[in-house]
Each structure stands twice: as structure tokens, then as C-alpha cells.
Design a protein around this motif. Sequence first.
Motif, PDB file in Angstrom:
ATOM      1  N   PHE A 102       1.730   8.535   9.993  1.00 33.31           N
ATOM      2  CA  PHE A 102       1.218   7.293  10.575  1.00 33.31           C
ATOM      3  C   PHE A 102       1.701   7.157  12.008  1.00 33.31           C
ATOM      4  O   PHE A 102       2.906   7.264  12.272  1.00 33.31           O
ATOM      5  N   LYS A 154      -3.831   7.094  10.607  1.00 38.68           N
ATOM      6  CA  LYS A 154      -3.285   7.890   9.496  1.00 38.68           C
ATOM      7  C   LYS A 154      -3.874   9.289   9.548  1.00 38.68           C
ATOM      8  O   LYS A 154      -5.102   9.439   9.621  1.00 38.68           O
ATOM      9  N   LYS A 155      -3.023  10.280   9.508  1.00 35.83           N
ATOM     10  CA  LYS A 155      -3.488  11.665   9.448  1.00 35.83           C
ATOM     11  C   LYS A 155      -3.077  12.233   8.100  1.00 35.83           C
ATOM     12  O   LYS A 155      -1.892  12.164   7.736  1.00 35.83           O
ATOM     13  N   PRO A 209       3.434  11.281  -0.753  1.00 36.51           N
ATOM     14  CA  PRO A 209       2.786  10.473  -1.790  1.00 36.51           C
ATOM     15  C   PRO A 209       3.802   9.630  -2.563  1.00 36.51           C
ATOM     16  O   PRO A 209       4.905  10.098  -2.852  1.00 36.51           O
ATOM     17  N   GLY A 210       3.422   8.387  -2.855  1.00 32.08           N
ATOM     18  CA  GLY A 210       4.307   7.484  -3.586  1.00 32.08           C
ATOM     19  C   GLY A 210       5.129   6.586  -2.681  1.00 32.08           C
ATOM     20  O   GLY A 210       5.777   5.663  -3.158  1.00 32.08           O
ATOM     21  N   THR A 211       5.103   6.833  -1.383  1.00 31.78           N
ATOM     22  CA  THR A 211       5.909   6.023  -0.462  1.00 31.78           C
ATOM     23  C   THR A 211       5.150   4.762  -0.043  1.00 31.78           C
ATOM     24  O   THR A 211       3.967   4.843   0.262  1.00 31.78           O
ATOM     25  N   PRO A 212       5.821   3.600  -0.001  1.00 31.97           N
ATOM     26  CA  PRO A 212       5.161   2.397   0.525  1.00 31.97           C
ATOM     27  C   PRO A 212       4.936   2.547   2.031  1.00 31.97           C
ATOM     28  O   PRO A 212       5.859   2.936   2.749  1.00 31.97           O
ATOM     29  N   VAL A 213       3.721   2.261   2.492  1.00 29.79           N
ATOM     30  CA  VAL A 213       3.444   2.386   3.925  1.00 29.79           C
ATOM     31  C   VAL A 213       3.064   1.063   4.563  1.00 29.79           C
ATOM     32  O   VAL A 213       3.134   0.930   5.782  1.00 29.79           O
ATOM     33  N   VAL A 214       2.642   0.100   3.756  1.00 28.94           N
ATOM     34  CA  VAL A 214       2.361  -1.217   4.323  1.00 28.94           C
ATOM     35  C   VAL A 214       2.773  -2.280   3.315  1.00 28.94           C
ATOM     36  O   VAL A 214       2.639  -2.077   2.099  1.00 28.94           O
ATOM     37  N   GLY A 272       0.863  -1.185   0.000  1.00 26.33           N
ATOM     38  CA  GLY A 272       0.000   0.000   0.000  1.00 26.33           C
ATOM     39  C   GLY A 272       0.894   1.227   0.000  1.00 26.33           C
ATOM     40  O   GLY A 272       1.875   1.299   0.736  1.00 26.33           O
ATOM     41  N   THR A 273       0.560   2.186  -0.861  1.00 25.21           N
ATOM     42  CA  THR A 273       1.377   3.398  -0.951  1.00 25.21           C
ATOM     43  C   THR A 273       0.495   4.625  -0.708  1.00 25.21           C
ATOM     44  O   THR A 273      -0.731   4.548  -0.782  1.00 25.21           O
ATOM     45  N   VAL A 274       1.130   5.729  -0.426  1.00 19.87           N
ATOM     46  CA  VAL A 274       0.407   6.983  -0.170  1.00 19.87           C
ATOM     47  C   VAL A 274      -0.090   7.550  -1.487  1.00 19.87           C
ATOM     48  O   VAL A 274       0.712   7.809  -2.396  1.00 19.87           O
ATOM     49  N   ARG A 275      -1.395   7.732  -1.591  1.00 17.27           N
ATOM     50  CA  ARG A 275      -1.939   8.380  -2.794  1.00 17.27           C
ATOM     51  C   ARG A 275      -1.856   9.895  -2.654  1.00 17.27           C
ATOM     52  O   ARG A 275      -1.830  10.424  -1.554  1.00 17.27           O
ATOM     53  N   ASN A 276      -1.835  10.566  -3.814  1.00 16.71           N
ATOM     54  CA  ASN A 276      -1.687  12.021  -3.775  1.00 16.71           C
ATOM     55  C   ASN A 276      -3.014  12.757  -3.669  1.00 16.71           C
ATOM     56  O   ASN A 276      -3.055  13.979  -3.698  1.00 16.71           O
TER      57      ASN A 276
END
Lengths: 136, 136, 79, 79
Positions: free
Chosen positions: B47, B121-122, B85-90, B31-35
Amino acid sequence: MLIRLVEHIDLNEAFAYLNSPMAGAVNFFIGTVRNQTKGKEVLHLDFEAYDAMALTQMEKLANIAMHRWPLVGVAVIHAIGAKRPGTPVVLIGVSSAHREASFEACRFLIDELKKSVPIWKKEYFEDNSVWVNAHP
Amino acid sequence: MLIRLVEHIDLNEAFAYLNSPMAGAVNFFIGTVRNQTKGKEVLHLDFEAYDAMALTQMEKLANIAMHRWPLVGVAVIHAIGAKRPGTPVVLIGVSSAHREASFEACRFLIDELKKSVPIWKKEYFEDNSVWVNAHP
Amino acid sequence: MNVLLFGITRDITGQSRLTVPADAGINTVAGLKDWLGVHYPGFKQLKSLAIAVDNEYANDEDAIGPAQEIALIPPVSGG
Amino acid sequence: MNVLLFGITRDITGQSRLTVPADAGINTVAGLKDWLGVHYPGFKQLKSLAIAVDNEYANDEDAIGPAQEIALIPPVSGG
């Protein structure tokens, strides 16, 4: 779309290609060489492709997936040549805004690749070798 | 089982952990951060985890998956801290002899993680910030 | 009894942990929830508010005391 | 007309490509299959044998000729 026949599969390269600020989900399927088939030890495998047709068919499947699901990116990569157990031999990668599409498209692509893409696997055992799936 | 809260997610480390000559299939969900969220541009996310309980719950889910499917390995890794945005978070990673189990267990783990693991997540927008999912 | 706070519950209370006075006489999860509702009406605006006891989700009838690690779990949003 | 061979079809024929003589008069996929069955009985042991024409799976009634790239596709086993 990233459609490739390669010597070695590079997971990071595929992720860099698929990752995008527009995608929230990336699903990967990686197929690796198992060390046994029906209880017999596999020493190594050899993958042979009909290169031009394999790439054509892989691209066709990727296009079907892009039309069927709302995807951001698709990668279909298969390794060819001699491989040892534990080596990645196929990678399917799919990115999408939401996770359902990435899971479903990834599953579709590996299932269809196994049915129709002209690539052949020969398994080498201690005492013989077999083209997998050739005979009934 | 590889159960971790980390600053940065390392896909190669997870694959090295999951890959095994006994496994023929590895499935990853990343899962990645969407913009954007509902059309509004997300500048970054933060997070926060209740670390001890998050690890306990992630391990519990991994154990359920190991009992429900014939798996070789399971990785459940979540990033904490500020992310762009674009970074893997899970990352969920599952290896198994055959692909059905890896797909199903991976899907189960991300679905359940989102329901029960105490991580928050904020989202930060141009003009405000919001704890995601907090209010009806 | 101390209660750990996370996410939006810290914003609502302006604190990172709460101390529930011993003379409040709270000894169940349900009792704690009632006490919180009285003192922090903002919690009632949340979609849900669970209580964790020693890293597990607790039920309303579960007993709690100062020896346990107690935390408020607002709606999670990981992944 | 040349026919490309892959996988087990190379083992069966001992060659990496076949040349079908022009005087065999073959101009359809079905005709090629019949000719192969007569000359290489080993193909009949296979689970399946498809014919590809210009990188696409072909049907029995499709026309074929020397200008096309023709290949035998035994059961695939990639992935």
C-alpha cells in the motif's frame, strides 16, 4: 462460531477468531454502558442471563446469519454481571469476503439479539433501580 | 477524530479512543488482505499513499460524517507498506449514542474512503504484480 | 512546475516526479492534462487520471502554477 | 412442576423459582399463564411475559410437564 457469555469482553480475542486470509472484511458492533438514560445518571448496570437459553438463542441467530449471508465467521458475545458506564457489554463480530455481507449480518444479529435473547439489564440510579423495558 | 496512516493497525487503541460513557454503540469496519483475487493467489500486497492528501481527505470524510450523524467519535486509520494476507489494512471506527448512526456512518466512511482517498494497492502474485483498479 | 507521481503513474513514467518545463506555458489543470497526454501516452490507458492541487481534487478550469503542490492521482484502491 | 424465574419476575414473586402444585392440573403453556395470572397479579403489569420450554420460546397450545425445563421470560433488555 464463537458464542459466549463472559465476565469481560475481549475485542482482540474476537478479532483473532474472525480474521482469516479468506475474509476481506470484518464488522464489529460493540454495545457499551451509557452514563445516562432519559437524562438520569446511571451509576452502574447489572446484566442477568438465562445462560442455557441465551446461548441456545445466540447460536440460533448466528446460524440464521450464516445461512442468509456468505460469511466466513461469526462471534456473538454478551457480558453478564455488574458493569460501569463505558464498559463493553455486547460484541457482535462478522467476517466475510466482501463488506456488504459483514455490515448487514452484524446489524441483523444485534437487532435480533435485542429482541429475543433472554438477557436482562437492571439500571441503578442514585435513588432507585429499574429492570429496563419490563413495563409498558 | 483519530485520522492516521500507520505501519500496523491497533484495534485496542482505536477502541480506547472511541469508547466513552456518552456512547452506547461502537461500530468497526476492518478491511484485511485476502489471499486471492479472482481465483489467483495473492502472496502479498503493498500500500502506497500520498500521505498529506490522504490525511486531508480522510479528515474531510470524518468531518462530513460528524455533521451528517450524531456521533461521539470517529477513527479512520489506513496501513501503508507491505502486508501479508490476513493483515488488517484499514480500520473505520464510529461511536454514537445509538447504533443506527454508528452503522450508517461507518458504512459511509469505508465506501467513500475507497472512492476518493489517494491510497494505492499493488497485488503481488506468483508470476506478476498489478496496481489494483488502474485499468478499465 | 513539479508534479508528484504515485502508484501506476510512476511505473508509466519511470520517475517519482515530473518537471514540466516553464516554456510549456501551462497554467490550468486542463492544460496540464493535455501536455501529459502528449508526452506520456500510457496515461490514456488508465481508467481515470485526476489532478490534485494542494491536497484537493482539482477541476479542469482551475489555475495552477509552480507555487502549488500538484500531483497525479490514478484510480485509487485503498481500503 | 418447577418454573425458573429471571429479572423482574423474581422481584414480583420474591423467589428465584416457582413450584406449581401437581394438583393444579396444568399441562399446557396457556394453562400455566392462567395459573400465574391468578396467583401473581403483578405479572399483568409487564409489557409481555413469554414461556420458554427447554430453551425455546413456547406457544400457548404447547404441552408442558414436569420433565421439561420451564422458565418465565419477561421483556428482554440485553445488548
